[in-house]
Design an enzyme around this catalytic site. Structure first.
Site, mmCIF file in Angstrom:
data_model
loop_
_atom_site.group_PDB
_atom_site.id
_atom_site.type_symbol
_atom_site.label_atom_id
_atom_site.label_comp_id
_atom_site.label_asym_id
_atom_site.label_seq_id
_atom_site.Cartn_x
_atom_site.Cartn_y
_atom_site.Cartn_z
ATOM 1 N N SER A 135 -5.595 18.144 14.244
ATOM 2 C CA SER A 135 -6.846 17.411 14.049
ATOM 3 C C SER A 135 -6.644 16.346 12.985
ATOM 4 O O SER A 135 -5.823 16.515 12.072
ATOM 5 C CB SER A 135 -7.957 18.361 13.608
ATOM 6 O OG SER A 135 -9.107 17.639 13.190
ATOM 7 N N TYR A 148 -11.518 24.502 8.242
ATOM 8 C CA TYR A 148 -10.983 24.021 9.513
ATOM 9 C C TYR A 148 -9.784 23.107 9.274
ATOM 10 O O TYR A 148 -8.717 23.290 9.873
ATOM 11 C CB TYR A 148 -12.079 23.276 10.270
ATOM 12 C CG TYR A 148 -11.594 22.562 11.512
ATOM 13 C CD1 TYR A 148 -11.272 23.276 12.660
ATOM 14 C CD2 TYR A 148 -11.472 21.170 11.538
ATOM 15 C CE1 TYR A 148 -10.833 22.624 13.807
ATOM 16 C CE2 TYR A 148 -11.034 20.512 12.675
ATOM 17 C CZ TYR A 148 -10.714 21.234 13.811
ATOM 18 O OH TYR A 148 -10.277 20.579 14.939
#
Length: 276
Positions: A135, A148
């Site tokens: 990501s 995250y």
């Protein structure tokens, strides 16, 4: 085609994983699509994919049984796309220990454990491609995405180490960092266990992000096409590869800022060796 590469993709029930599976099928690859619930990928099976249930947080013994079953379907697996994961939102302080552990169990430990079950197969065949979906949060340090982003930063790091450790076996590895794509990421996001009023501004950003869902600039079909181009090519691979106009711009901006910061502080960081 019987001689086409075999690609196994985790997390195909929605989002980028589903787009990668669909694109791979359209190109004639032999596809093994996985999801926690088989009914979620029934349509991919109808399109020609082999469908297997997979919980990447399962025990190592269960993952080894899964790998053996997957390899037996075609006698080989050539490409492993580790896509399964989810987005845990909240200030770091707001996330419970259980939520933090669960985030890493899926996004990082599950990825590592599953990949390790396929490495003997790749080494024996002296070929293999591991594409780990990371990501842009891994390098952007977004408030509210601390847990995250940390799990995805771990994916970046282990991917770069694998690229070096596995090179002698002709096993190629890359971490792919998508930007904002029009998937179900916003609607599937999970939230902190407690909401502290001191992070009110962050909560407003969260609500804006959720409301923005469905309007993201990135087209997951185009991203899937680029990823398939990559994993079926013999191009030299970068340590990490941003996918998406926003992700590319953000990584460039981040690297420029880090270079500037290093220049400003490098002399301060020196001078710690023993005197001659």
């Amino acid at each position: 085609m019987a001689t086409s590469p075999v690609i196994l993709i985790t997390g195909c029930s929605s989002g980028l994983g589903r787009s990668i599976a669909t694109e791979a099928l359209s190109r004639g690859l032999r596809v093994i699509a996985t999801a926690r619930r088989l009914e979620a990928i029934g349509d991919l099976k109808e399109q020609g994919a082999k469908a297997l249930a997979l919980d990447i947080t399962a025990t190592q013994a269960d993952l080894e049984q899964f790998a053996a079953k997957a390899i037996a379907l075609f006698g080989q697996v050539d490409i492993l796309v580790n896509n399964a994961g989810y987005y845990q939102f909240g200030a770091i302080e707001e996330n419970s220990p259980e939520q933090i552990q669960a985030q890493f169990a899926t996004n990082f430990f599950g990825l590592v454990n599953l990949t390790n079950t396929f490495l003997p197969h790749f080494r024996e065949r002296k070929t293999g491609f591991i594409a780990n979906i990371g990501s842009q949060s891994s390098y952007a340090a977004f408030p509210g995405a601390g847990i995250y982003g940390a799990s995805k930063a771990a994916v970046d790091y282990v991917s770069q180490v694998w690229a070096k450790e596995l090179k002698e076996f002709n096993i190629r590895t890359v971490s792919i960092g998508p930007g904002m794509f029009r998937t179900s990421a916003a609607t599937n996001m999970t939230f902190q266990s407690k909401e502290l009023s001191c992070y009110g501004g962050l909560h407003k950003q969260r609500d804006m992000y959720v409301a923005y869902g469905g309007n993201e600039p990135g087209d997951p079909k185009k991203a899937a096409a680029k990823i398939l181009d990559l994993v079926t090519s013999d191009k030299d691979l970068p340590g990490r590869l941003p996918i998406g106009d926003d992700a590319v711009a953000l990584l460039a901006q981040t690297m420029q800022a880090e270079t500037k910061e290093l220049e400003a502080w490098k002399e301060f960081g020196k001078g710690t060796n023993f005197d001659a």
